[in-house]
Design a protein around this motif. Structure first.
Motif, PDB file in Angstrom:
ATOM      1  N   HIS A   6      -7.409  -7.055  -2.972  1.00 42.87           N
ATOM      2  CA  HIS A   6      -6.220  -6.463  -2.570  1.00 42.87           C
ATOM      3  C   HIS A   6      -6.211  -4.956  -3.237  1.00 42.87           C
ATOM      4  O   HIS A   6      -5.984  -3.985  -2.697  1.00 42.87           O
ATOM      5  CB  HIS A   6      -4.960  -7.135  -3.282  1.00 42.87           C
ATOM      6  CG  HIS A   6      -3.637  -6.542  -3.128  1.00 42.87           C
ATOM      7  ND1 HIS A   6      -3.365  -6.554  -1.805  1.00 42.87           N
ATOM      8  CD2 HIS A   6      -2.876  -5.832  -3.995  1.00 42.87           C
ATOM      9  CE1 HIS A   6      -2.133  -5.831  -1.774  1.00 42.87           C
ATOM     10  NE2 HIS A   6      -1.766  -5.649  -3.133  1.00 42.87           N
ATOM     11  N   ALA A   7      -6.928  -4.612  -4.401  1.00 52.71           N
ATOM     12  CA  ALA A   7      -7.232  -3.399  -5.112  1.00 52.71           C
ATOM     13  C   ALA A   7      -8.028  -2.614  -4.155  1.00 52.71           C
ATOM     14  O   ALA A   7      -7.884  -1.274  -4.263  1.00 52.71           O
ATOM     15  CB  ALA A   7      -7.689  -3.592  -6.508  1.00 52.71           C
ATOM     16  N   LEU A   8      -8.790  -2.875  -3.556  1.00 54.29           N
ATOM     17  CA  LEU A   8      -9.886  -2.445  -2.781  1.00 54.29           C
ATOM     18  C   LEU A   8      -9.095  -1.237  -1.538  1.00 54.29           C
ATOM     19  O   LEU A   8      -9.521  -0.308  -1.133  1.00 54.29           O
ATOM     20  CB  LEU A   8     -10.881  -2.953  -1.807  1.00 54.29           C
ATOM     21  CG  LEU A   8     -11.880  -3.484  -3.007  1.00 54.29           C
ATOM     22  CD1 LEU A   8     -13.178  -4.410  -2.285  1.00 54.29           C
ATOM     23  CD2 LEU A   8     -12.933  -2.243  -3.396  1.00 54.29           C
ATOM     24  N   ARG A   9      -7.977  -1.860  -1.070  1.00 52.50           N
ATOM     25  CA  ARG A   9      -7.209  -1.123  -0.304  1.00 52.50           C
ATOM     26  C   ARG A   9      -6.522   0.012  -0.873  1.00 52.50           C
ATOM     27  O   ARG A   9      -6.284   0.986  -0.059  1.00 52.50           O
ATOM     28  CB  ARG A   9      -5.842  -2.149   0.349  1.00 52.50           C
ATOM     29  CG  ARG A   9      -6.539  -3.254   0.930  1.00 52.50           C
ATOM     30  CD  ARG A   9      -5.188  -4.324   0.967  1.00 52.50           C
ATOM     31  NE  ARG A   9      -4.216  -3.898   1.985  1.00 52.50           N
ATOM     32  CZ  ARG A   9      -2.927  -4.094   1.875  1.00 52.50           C
ATOM     33  NH1 ARG A   9      -2.592  -5.197   1.169  1.00 52.50           N
ATOM     34  NH2 ARG A   9      -2.086  -3.492   2.796  1.00 52.50           N
ATOM     35  N   LEU A  60       0.752  -1.078  -0.109  1.00 50.15           N
ATOM     36  CA  LEU A  60      -0.034   0.041  -0.045  1.00 50.15           C
ATOM     37  C   LEU A  60       0.750   1.161   0.139  1.00 50.15           C
ATOM     38  O   LEU A  60       0.458   2.372  -0.637  1.00 50.15           O
ATOM     39  CB  LEU A  60      -0.813  -0.113   1.319  1.00 50.15           C
ATOM     40  CG  LEU A  60      -2.002   1.098   1.277  1.00 50.15           C
ATOM     41  CD1 LEU A  60      -2.905   0.964  -0.095  1.00 50.15           C
ATOM     42  CD2 LEU A  60      -2.713   0.916   2.638  1.00 50.15           C
ATOM     43  N   ASP A  61       2.132   1.078   0.467  1.00 51.68           N
ATOM     44  CA  ASP A  61       2.881   2.470   0.664  1.00 51.68           C
ATOM     45  C   ASP A  61       3.571   2.523  -0.393  1.00 51.68           C
ATOM     46  O   ASP A  61       4.563   3.398  -0.596  1.00 51.68           O
ATOM     47  CB  ASP A  61       3.686   2.258   1.816  1.00 51.68           C
ATOM     48  CG  ASP A  61       4.685   0.922   1.999  1.00 51.68           C
ATOM     49  OD1 ASP A  61       4.739   0.446   1.054  1.00 51.68           O
ATOM     50  OD2 ASP A  61       5.446   0.800   2.937  1.00 51.68           O
ATOM     51  N   ARG A 120      -3.860   7.179  -1.979  1.00 52.53           N
ATOM     52  CA  ARG A 120      -4.824   6.317  -2.492  1.00 52.53           C
ATOM     53  C   ARG A 120      -5.572   6.989  -3.723  1.00 52.53           C
ATOM     54  O   ARG A 120      -5.021   8.088  -3.824  1.00 52.53           O
ATOM     55  CB  ARG A 120      -5.735   5.823  -1.293  1.00 52.53           C
ATOM     56  CG  ARG A 120      -5.127   4.724  -0.467  1.00 52.53           C
ATOM     57  CD  ARG A 120      -6.072   4.098   0.431  1.00 52.53           C
ATOM     58  NE  ARG A 120      -6.555   4.929   1.756  1.00 52.53           N
ATOM     59  CZ  ARG A 120      -7.264   4.952   2.515  1.00 52.53           C
ATOM     60  NH1 ARG A 120      -7.852   3.599   2.605  1.00 52.53           N
ATOM     61  NH2 ARG A 120      -7.551   5.489   3.613  1.00 52.53           N
ATOM     62  N   PHE A 121      -6.252   6.064  -4.528  1.00 54.22           N
ATOM     63  CA  PHE A 121      -6.630   6.661  -5.939  1.00 54.22           C
ATOM     64  C   PHE A 121      -8.420   6.870  -5.673  1.00 54.22           C
ATOM     65  O   PHE A 121      -8.980   6.316  -5.082  1.00 54.22           O
ATOM     66  CB  PHE A 121      -6.262   5.656  -6.770  1.00 54.22           C
ATOM     67  CG  PHE A 121      -4.932   5.265  -6.987  1.00 54.22           C
ATOM     68  CD1 PHE A 121      -4.245   6.299  -7.925  1.00 54.22           C
ATOM     69  CD2 PHE A 121      -4.326   4.383  -6.330  1.00 54.22           C
ATOM     70  CE1 PHE A 121      -2.747   5.991  -8.135  1.00 54.22           C
ATOM     71  CE2 PHE A 121      -2.879   4.240  -6.473  1.00 54.22           C
ATOM     72  CZ  PHE A 121      -2.108   5.058  -7.470  1.00 54.22           C
TER      73      PHE A 121
END
Length: 539
Positions: free
Chosen positions: A471-474, A444-445, A450-451
């Motif tokens: 994983h992409a929801l994070r 994540l870092d 975030r987007f």
């Protein structure tokens, strides 16, 4: 004039015919003799008629059928047999010729397979850069034609390779039956069969009676067979002379093997009750000795009757000096054989792998199916993009979704595992970042923030699409949106993972919409897909 000739050297052949004269259409029928056409000789004849007594029924049936059709027919039959040694020598020569022809044929097929293999690689080299088919581009027609030619070349390579290998096997099999027939044990069994057939022929020549008896042993019917006459007698006499010559030859060969210590002739004279006998891969004790067979008690109380010709070895404990083994002193000498025919084999799996990699720049099992324009359009509609938004496309491939998002004025970051696919993405205005690697391993870092949107077309098999989406929801900021193309299995599978995924979509107020059947047909797959939209919760 049509002439049907038979002799032992050439077999049964039809002379005086020409292509299209109708003779073959008549005699090929079963009721008219079942004759065949031999392309190598360009003649019509009977199969397996060489060095055999004439099949008078087939010959006469063909002659009568041709006469009824208006042809003038003569029949010439010479049933004089050839010496057995000469027959075997000629057969060996024919087999050598056949093996040579098959070896040439195998080499020809192997050469065609190699040429098609090289052709497939040559066309595939045009895709070495990993450039996929660009739908709507002027290069689309040629790219599809190249793929079609590659597929045809690969199929031809596989087909020719199969033919080469099977032809080589046929070449190696040539003469195998003849070598087996020359073994002493096989010769002994053939002698017994020949003697039995000779006894039957003599009975037919002399005539005989068969008495049928009731359950008490009293005769109630006598079947009388008169001595053979006419063509049938001539046929029996010819066959008798041929068998007598064959028997004389086989007996001489078997006697030579016995004298050389290559074979032991078993009989009641050297096999006794209580001996240990080996046959058919087993061994057991002899419990009864008959004229032609011996009964053996094998394990599990199996007590078969074994012909003396099938006995391999006997251990006799009745001698004064201890057990005596009766078996050949040395094995029969193997007939000299030519080296095994081997032709190069095409690695079909490797060929398919390399062609797939040439077309896409990725391994065959990568599931890199690019998003077609209609699918991209649906994703863009669901994403509701606005200029200035930050967008992430995991598993970007050739960047179909990323390019479309960048065209709306968004700042796009991409993640792609295979560099050949993502080549040139950073040259597209609006695409500001590219990470090479597996998205599931991206932390994540990796990004400072975030987007607003995550647009994705992940791999589908074994639930990978759900794993990628979770994983992409994070990476979605609060109030953002994730839009993913997924396998339609997420909409109906009943396993815990799919059930939990649907619950998450519903909990967040998302939706699952079916995409049209064949949406990815232009990308080389007919898998059914859905569009999944998942909002990120507000914090």
């Amino acid at each position: 004039m049509i002439t049907i000739k038979h002799n032992h050297e050439d077999g049964t052949l039809i002379y005086g015919t020409r292509k299209g004269d109708g003779v073959y259409d008549i005699v090929r029928k079963w009721e008219n003799g079942n004759f065949k056409y031999f392309p190598s000789m360009r003649m019509i004849g009977l199969r397996n008629s060489r060095d055999r007594v004439a099949d008078r029924w087939a010959i006469n049936a063909a002659a009568e059928a041709l006469r009824r059709a208006g042809y003038e027919v003569e029949v010439e039959i010479d049933d004089t047999h050839r010496d057995r040694a000469q027959v075997l020598a000629d057969k060996a020569d024919r087999l050598e010729d056949r093996r040579d022809a098959l070896e040439v044929k195998a080499d020809r097929h192997a050469g065609a397979a190699a040429a098609a293999h090289d052709r497939a690689h040559e066309i595939g080299a045009r895709f070495e850069g990993g450039q996929p088919i660009l739908v709507g581009h002027h290069s689309e027609r040629r790219a599809r034609a190249d793929r079609k030619r590659m597929d045809q070349a690969m199929r031809k390579s596989i087909d020719e390779n199969d033919k080469a290998q099977s032809t080589a096997e046929r070449a190696n099999a040539v003469g195998r039956q003849m070598r087996h027939s020359a073994r002493p044990g096989t010769t002994a069994r053939r002698i017994e069969k020949t003697e039995a057939e000779l006894r039957g022929i003599q009975r037919s020549l002399d005539g005989y009676q068969r008495i049928h008896r009731d359950h008490a042993g009293n005769p109630f019917y006598v079947d009388t067979h008169d001595a053979a006459k006419g063509d049938y007698r001539d046929q029996l006499l010819a066959r008798k002379a041929q068998l007598e010559n064959q028997l004389e030859y086989d007996q001489a060969q078997l006697q030579a093997a016995i004298e050389a210590g290559e074979y032991v002739e078993y009989s009641r004279a050297n096999v006794h009750v209580g001996d240990r006998l080996w046959a058919w891969g087993y061994n057991g004790l002899v419990i009864k000795v008959n004229t032609k067979t011996v009964q053996v008690d094998f394990r599990d109380h199996w007590r078969p009757k074994i012909p003396f010709t099938d006995v391999g070895k006997v251990e006799c404990p009745h001698g004064d000096d201890g057990p005596t083994r009766l078996a050949a002193k040395r094995p029969a000498e193997k007939a000299t054989s030519r080296p095994k025919v081997e032709v190069p084999s095409i690695d079909v799996a490797e060929l398919a792998q390399r062609i797939a990699e040439a077309q896409t720049g990725v391994p065959l099992d990568s599931e890199a199916f690019m998003s077609p324009p209609k699918v991209v359009e649906r994703v863009m509609e669901a994403a509701e993009l606005e200029p200035g938004m930050s967008v992430l496309e995991p598993s970007a491939g050739n960047g179909a979704l990323a390019r479309a998002a960048a065209a709306t004025g968004c700042e796009v970051h991409c993640v792609e595992r295979y560099p050949k696919l993502s080549k040139g993405l950073l040259d597209v205005p609006g695409i500001v970042g590219l990470t090479t690697g597996d998205f599931l391993e991206v932390p994540l870092d990796q990004y400072p923030a975030r987007f607003d949107r995550v647009l994705m077309n992940p791999p589908f098999s074994r639930g990978q699409d759900m794993q990628h989406v979770m994983h992409a929801l994070r990476f979605v900021k609060p109030g953002g949106l994730l839009v993913a193309v997924m396998s339609n299995g997420v909409a109906w599978h009943k396993d815990n993972t799919a059930t939990s995924f649907r619950a998450l979509v519903e909990q967040r107020g998302g939706r699952i919409e079916p995409l049209p059947d064949g949406a990815f047909a232009t990308s080389g797959t007919d898998v059914r897909t859905v569009l999944v939209v998942i909002p990120a919760p507000e914090e």
